[in-house]
Design a protein around this motif. Structure first.
Motif, mmCIF file in Angstrom:
data_model
loop_
_atom_site.group_PDB
_atom_site.id
_atom_site.type_symbol
_atom_site.label_atom_id
_atom_site.label_comp_id
_atom_site.label_asym_id
_atom_site.label_seq_id
_atom_site.Cartn_x
_atom_site.Cartn_y
_atom_site.Cartn_z
ATOM 1 N N SER A 136 58.090 72.433 82.410
ATOM 2 C CA SER A 136 56.781 72.087 82.960
ATOM 3 C C SER A 136 56.170 73.346 83.537
ATOM 4 O O SER A 136 56.850 74.095 84.247
ATOM 5 N N GLU A 142 53.891 67.285 87.151
ATOM 6 C CA GLU A 142 52.823 66.399 87.624
ATOM 7 C C GLU A 142 52.768 65.061 86.899
ATOM 8 O O GLU A 142 51.969 64.189 87.253
ATOM 9 N N LEU A 143 53.626 64.857 85.899
ATOM 10 C CA LEU A 143 53.577 63.639 85.099
ATOM 11 C C LEU A 143 54.559 62.593 85.609
ATOM 12 O O LEU A 143 55.753 62.840 85.721
ATOM 13 N N ALA A 202 49.274 61.798 84.681
ATOM 14 C CA ALA A 202 49.198 63.052 85.428
ATOM 15 C C ALA A 202 48.637 62.815 86.822
ATOM 16 O O ALA A 202 47.570 62.222 86.978
ATOM 17 N N TRP A 204 46.997 64.840 89.267
ATOM 18 C CA TRP A 204 46.364 66.153 89.187
ATOM 19 C C TRP A 204 46.627 67.018 90.409
ATOM 20 O O TRP A 204 46.660 68.254 90.323
ATOM 21 N N MET A 207 49.357 69.722 90.053
ATOM 22 C CA MET A 207 49.039 70.864 89.208
ATOM 23 C C MET A 207 47.928 71.710 89.826
ATOM 24 O O MET A 207 48.001 72.948 89.861
ATOM 25 N N TYR A 217 44.525 72.347 82.653
ATOM 26 C CA TYR A 217 44.395 71.032 82.015
ATOM 27 C C TYR A 217 45.089 71.026 80.658
ATOM 28 O O TYR A 217 45.704 70.041 80.258
ATOM 29 N N SER A 220 48.895 70.571 81.203
ATOM 30 C CA SER A 220 49.351 69.197 81.427
ATOM 31 C C SER A 220 49.586 68.470 80.116
ATOM 32 O O SER A 220 50.538 67.700 79.978
ATOM 33 N N HIS A 221 48.723 68.689 79.138
ATOM 34 C CA HIS A 221 48.928 68.045 77.844
ATOM 35 C C HIS A 221 50.153 68.615 77.130
ATOM 36 O O HIS A 221 50.891 67.876 76.465
ATOM 37 N N ASN A 223 52.757 69.745 78.711
ATOM 38 C CA ASN A 223 53.886 69.157 79.437
ATOM 39 C C ASN A 223 54.175 67.745 78.944
ATOM 40 O O ASN A 223 55.342 67.340 78.839
ATOM 41 N N ALA A 224 53.121 66.985 78.652
ATOM 42 C CA ALA A 224 53.318 65.634 78.112
ATOM 43 C C ALA A 224 54.045 65.692 76.772
ATOM 44 O O ALA A 224 54.917 64.864 76.487
ATOM 45 N N HIS A 264 44.431 60.329 88.956
ATOM 46 C CA HIS A 264 45.519 60.100 88.001
ATOM 47 C C HIS A 264 44.921 59.772 86.636
ATOM 48 O O HIS A 264 44.022 58.936 86.542
#
Length: 304
Positions: A136, A142-143, A202, A204, A207, A217, A220-221, A223-224, A264
């Motif tokens: 991450s 953050e997820l 997420a 937010w 992060m 941003y 985060s995607h 990380n997903a 979120h």
């Protein structure tokens, strides 16, 4: 030295070319991609460190302290010790599932493996940070995992939040059906049969506290995606059939989970169940390759 005017013209040409290459994704995708290019590096200045010390330490865990909860078993599972190569090449996307429920043990192992805390690391001015089995950016993790479970033994059908600290399920709403799952996930194949769906959401604040540039941003995607791969491999090792999807009704999902959609956001849907015994093979045959362009400029054969 190139003038500022020529630089703006060059950027404008690149922007138009990018918009054209993204076709129907524009203008939204082209704006996002172009606006977050060439991120500047932000050094940890004394001012930034002061900010992080003052108000940049969001809670490490998301919790619902007043919710009813189920403490999950922590029994280890030897199936996760299968050779990595074997698990990698057994992984398939499944869209057809049997009616057999997934056991609470298997769900607990999967949630702990994907979303549980494997360890804690020293984040210096950030305090202790979580280490998971998946990477991450900045160890922000953050997820969070929100569970929609219509067919798991040992728990009522319902909507839950996975509490990472406790390794527990916090009940958000009792009652959840396969029909609701289909409605939340754009009626796509498989969602009406999967034993459960995990929505990666997420938070937010975690992060944003460290990364001030909107390029985060993107992270985060990414990380997903890391979590999705770990989910698929762990589910495969446990004998389950996984699939991942970004096709869902964001507003409906977040309303169902009681999230405000501002602090979120749902980024990914991860689902699994027991594969249907009659699932056909998807191996490409000679006819499939006859309709495939293997190199640029080579059209596949038209249907005959």
């Amino acid at each position: 030295m190139r003038s500022a005017g020529r630089g703006r013209q060059s950027r404008g040409r690149r922007g138009r070319a990018l918009g054209g290459s993204l076709g129907p994704w524009s203008p939204e995708a082209s704006f996002f991609h172009y606006a977050t290019r060439d991120v500047p590096f932000e050094a940890a200045t004394p001012e930034l460190r002061q900010h992080l010390t003052r108000d940049g330490r969001p809670a490490l865990f998301t919790e619902y302290p007043d919710a009813d909860r189920i403490l999950l078993p922590r029994t280890p599972d030897p199936r996760l010790s299968a050779p990595l190569e074997q698990t990698l090449y057994r992984r398939r996307t499944h869209r057809s599932f049997s009616a057999q429920p997934v056991s609470l043990h298997d769900l607990a192992v999967l949630l702990r493996t994907v979303f549980g805390a494997a360890d804690f690391i020293d984040g210096f001015e950030y305090g202790a940070l979580i280490r998971r089995a998946s990477p991450s950016g900045g160890a922000r993790h953050e997820l969070d995992a929100y569970l929609a479970a219509p067919n798991v033994t040992g728990i009522p059908a319902g909507l839950f939040h996975y509490n990472t600290r406790e390794h527990s399920l916090e009940l958000l709403r009792e009652g959840f059906t396969h029909t609701e799952a289909e409605a939340l996930c754009a009626q796509q194949e498989g969602t009406g049969q999967a034993a459960f769906i995990v929505f990666a959401v997420a938070a937010w604040e975690r992060m944003r506290a460290k990364y001030r540039h909107p390029r985060a941003y993107r992270v985060s995607h990414l990380n997903a995606g890391h979590l999705g791969q770990t989910f698929a491999l762990a589910a495969t090792a446990l004998g389950l059939g996984p699939f991942q999807s970004a096709a869902f009704d964001d507003t409906a999902v977040e309303d169902s989970l009681g999230l405000d959609s501002a602090t979120h956001r749902t980024l990914y849907a991860l689902a699994a169940g027991h594969p249907a015994p009659d699932t056909p093979t998807d191996t490409a045959d000679l006819n499939a390759f006859r309709h495939t362009a293997l190199r640029r400029g080579q059209p596949g054969r038209p249907d005959t």
